[in-house]
Design an enzyme around this catalytic site. Structure first.
Site, PDB file in Angstrom:
ATOM      1  N   ASN A 285      -8.054 -12.894   4.214  1.00 23.93           N
ATOM      2  CA  ASN A 285      -8.556 -12.101   3.079  1.00 23.93           C
ATOM      3  C   ASN A 285     -10.069 -12.241   2.982  1.00 23.93           C
ATOM      4  OD1 ASN A 285      -7.589 -10.358   1.058  1.00 23.93           O
ATOM      5  ND2 ASN A 285      -7.875 -11.904  -0.533  1.00 23.93           N
ATOM      6  N   LEU A 286     -10.670 -11.297   2.273  1.00 27.68           N
ATOM      7  CA  LEU A 286     -12.127 -11.374   2.090  1.00 27.68           C
ATOM      8  C   LEU A 286     -12.502 -12.534   1.175  1.00 27.68           C
ATOM      9  CD1 LEU A 286     -14.587  -9.739   3.011  1.00 27.68           C
ATOM     10  CD2 LEU A 286     -14.357  -8.358   0.948  1.00 27.68           C
TER      11      LEU A 286
ATOM     12  N   HIS B 102       5.929  -0.695  -2.673  1.00 31.39           N
ATOM     13  CA  HIS B 102       5.443  -0.019  -3.878  1.00 31.39           C
ATOM     14  C   HIS B 102       5.471   1.506  -3.746  1.00 31.39           C
ATOM     15  CE1 HIS B 102       3.068  -3.810  -5.389  1.00 31.39           C
ATOM     16  NE2 HIS B 102       4.370  -3.904  -5.542  1.00 31.39           N
TER      17      HIS B 102
ATOM     18  N   CYS C 219      12.466  13.532  -6.911  1.00 32.30           N
ATOM     19  CA  CYS C 219      12.904  14.447  -7.969  1.00 32.30           C
ATOM     20  C   CYS C 219      13.690  13.672  -9.020  1.00 32.30           C
ATOM     21  CB  CYS C 219      13.764  15.562  -7.377  1.00 32.30           C
ATOM     22  SG  CYS C 219      14.357  16.689  -8.672  1.00 32.30           S
TER      23      CYS C 219
ATOM     24  N   ASN D 233       0.829  -1.207   0.000  1.00 29.85           N
ATOM     25  CA  ASN D 233       0.000   0.000   0.000  1.00 29.85           C
ATOM     26  C   ASN D 233       0.858   1.250   0.000  1.00 29.85           C
ATOM     27  OD1 ASN D 233      -2.076  -1.769   0.127  1.00 29.85           O
ATOM     28  ND2 ASN D 233      -2.524  -1.457   2.302  1.00 29.85           N
ATOM     29  N   VAL D 234       0.343   2.270  -0.674  1.00 30.68           N
ATOM     30  CA  VAL D 234       1.068   3.540  -0.736  1.00 30.68           C
ATOM     31  C   VAL D 234       0.485   4.561   0.232  1.00 30.68           C
ATOM     32  CG1 VAL D 234       1.960   3.140  -3.051  1.00 30.68           C
ATOM     33  CG2 VAL D 234      -0.283   4.223  -2.800  1.00 30.68           C
TER      34      VAL D 234
HETATM   35  P1  OAD Z   1      -6.294  -5.737  -4.995  1.00 32.34           P
HETATM   36  O1  OAD Z   1      -7.341  -4.717  -5.244  1.00 32.34           O
HETATM   37  O2  OAD Z   1      -5.751  -6.472  -6.165  1.00 32.34           O
HETATM   38  O3  OAD Z   1      -6.821  -6.830  -3.960  1.00 32.34           O
HETATM   39  C1  OAD Z   1      -7.429  -6.458  -2.750  1.00 32.34           C
HETATM   40  C2  OAD Z   1      -7.781  -7.722  -1.980  1.00 32.34           C
HETATM   41  O4  OAD Z   1      -8.327  -7.321  -0.742  1.00 32.34           O
HETATM   42  C3  OAD Z   1      -8.823  -8.608  -2.676  1.00 32.34           C
HETATM   43  O5  OAD Z   1      -8.373  -9.965  -2.677  1.00 32.34           O
HETATM   44  C4  OAD Z   1     -10.077  -8.449  -1.808  1.00 32.34           C
HETATM   45  O6  OAD Z   1     -10.831  -9.651  -1.707  1.00 32.34           O
HETATM   46  C5  OAD Z   1      -9.473  -8.103  -0.459  1.00 32.34           C
HETATM   47  N1  OAD Z   1     -10.347  -7.297   0.406  1.00 32.34           N
HETATM   48  C6  OAD Z   1     -11.222  -6.324   0.064  1.00 32.34           C
HETATM   49  N2  OAD Z   1     -11.813  -5.804   1.131  1.00 32.34           N
HETATM   50  C7  OAD Z   1     -11.311  -6.449   2.204  1.00 32.34           C
HETATM   51  C8  OAD Z   1     -11.532  -6.379   3.622  1.00 32.34           C
HETATM   52  N3  OAD Z   1     -12.384  -5.516   4.168  1.00 32.34           N
HETATM   53  N4  OAD Z   1     -10.823  -7.207   4.419  1.00 32.34           N
HETATM   54  C9  OAD Z   1      -9.940  -8.103   3.899  1.00 32.34           C
HETATM   55  N5  OAD Z   1      -9.703  -8.220   2.575  1.00 32.34           N
HETATM   56  C10 OAD Z   1     -10.367  -7.407   1.743  1.00 32.34           C
HETATM   57  O7  OAD Z   1      -5.119  -4.990  -4.198  1.00 32.34           O
HETATM   58  P2  OAD Z   1      -3.619  -5.474  -3.970  1.00 32.34           P
HETATM   59  O8  OAD Z   1      -3.537  -6.941  -3.877  1.00 32.34           O
HETATM   60  O9  OAD Z   1      -3.073  -4.673  -2.854  1.00 32.34           O
HETATM   61  O10 OAD Z   1       0.416  -1.886  -7.350  1.00 32.34           O
HETATM   62  O11 OAD Z   1      -2.934  -5.005  -5.305  1.00 32.34           O
HETATM   63  C11 OAD Z   1      -1.558  -5.239  -5.486  1.00 32.34           C
HETATM   64  C12 OAD Z   1      -0.945  -4.136  -6.299  1.00 32.34           C
HETATM   65  O12 OAD Z   1      -1.695  -4.009  -7.519  1.00 32.34           O
HETATM   66  C13 OAD Z   1      -1.036  -2.761  -5.685  1.00 32.34           C
HETATM   67  O13 OAD Z   1      -0.001  -2.498  -4.763  1.00 32.34           O
HETATM   68  C14 OAD Z   1      -0.942  -1.864  -6.869  1.00 32.34           C
HETATM   69  C15 OAD Z   1      -1.895  -2.591  -7.795  1.00 32.34           C
HETATM   70  O14 OAD Z   1      -1.713  -2.400  -9.142  1.00 32.34           O
HETATM   71  C16 OAD Z   1       0.889  -0.855  -8.058  1.00 32.34           C
HETATM   72  O15 OAD Z   1       0.225   0.117  -8.343  1.00 32.34           O
HETATM   73  C17 OAD Z   1       2.316  -1.031  -8.465  1.00 32.34           C
END
Ligand code: OAD
Length: 234
Positions: free
Chosen positions: A201-202, A109, A117, A92-93
């Site tokens: 995870n959800l 990330h 810069c 997360n950012v």
């Molecule tokens: P995703 O949006 O791909 O996945 C989010 C996950 O969180 C899913 O599996 C959901 O089921 C789960 N979720 C949603 N709500 C929830 C809750 N309340 N409790 C528990 N789980 C929940 O996001 P990331 O996996 O973080 O990178 O994505 C990975 C990377 O892809 C990010 O860092 C970003 C993106 O492109 C860059 O931008 C480089």
């Protein structure tokens, strides 16, 4: 698992969802409304910097309005109380982990609250907008970009993460879809080095089959309960 000592925790957008921040891959998530190729690559920034800067300015503003939730708080509590090694690796950012009090933390990330810069390579804490192309406080060039790892760029802190994975006996993944490498491969690396692995995870992530155990539910329910169990063993 009884008595783990060294823990690596990977978090993704799902842990911040209940703080009101959008995830990427839900049906109404960020990537449903924006094309990755338009806003999250170095080529996009070269082609249309205003569009890219506006996307991240909005996300920075949203993150500043959000508050850490019970899952961030629980991980900060674990960090403060855990006697062994712990490394919290976040994709997360946003800055909700550190605002909850986590210290043994790395942002693989990048960070919304940091500007980089491209002229002098300096990084500055940044809470305002970048869309109006402000001058770099170090070299005065109007060359600041979000300090975010875009697709096609190398994630940060990989040496430290690899070392921690090779030494951990418990790897836990929270709120990530397992769609983006190298983070999606950490579970297999940890297993290779003998760690037990747990997914919170959800929904089942893309790599769900690689985990020894999975618990499905909301982060604000699952994470505090898991931390309580773990700290009860200390
Ligand atoms: P995703 O949006 O791909 O996945 C989010 C996950 O969180 C899913 O599996 C959901 O089921 C789960 N979720 C949603 N709500 C929830 C809750 N309340 N409790 C528990 N789980 C929940 O996001 P990331 O996996 O973080 O990178 O994505 C990975 C990377 O892809 C990010 O860092 C970003 C993106 O492109 C860059 O931008 C480089």
């Amino acid at each position: 698992m009884k008595n783990p000592r060294n823990i690596v925790i990977l978090t993704g957008a799902g842990i911040s969802a209940e703080s009101g921040l959008e995830t990427f891959r839900s049906s109404d998530g960020l990537w449903a409304n924006h094309r990755v190729d338009d806003v999250a690559t170095p080529e996009a920034f070269a082609r249309d910097p205003a569009l890219v800067l506006d996307f991240y300015d909005k996300r920075r503003a949203a993150a500043q309005k959000a508050m850490p939730n019970a899952a961030h708080d629980a991980l900060a509590r674990l960090d403060q109380a855990w006697p062994g090694d712990v490394l919290l690796v976040t994709q997360n950012v946003d800055d909700l982990h550190e605002r909850a009090g986590a210290q043994r933390l790395c942002h693989m990330h990048g960070e919304l609250m940091s500007a980089w810069c491209t002229s002098c390579d300096a990084r500055h804490r940044w809470t305002g907008a970048l869309g109006d192309r402000p001058a770099c406080p170090t070299c005065r060039a109007p060359s600041l970009r979000p300090d975010i790892v875009w697709f096609g760029e190398m994630p940060y802190h990989l040496d430290m993460i690899d070392r921690a994975l090779s030494q951990c006996d418990l790897f836990v993944s929270i709120g990530t879809s397992g769609a983006v490498y190298p983070a999606a491969g950490f579970v297999q690396s940890a297993r290779h080095f003998g760690a037990r692995t747990l997914e919170l995870n959800l929904d089942p992530s893309q790599g769900s089959i690689f985990f020894h155990a999975s618990r499905m539910g909301r982060a604000t329910d699952l994470v505090p309960a898991w931390v309580d169990d773990l700290l009860a063993e200390v």
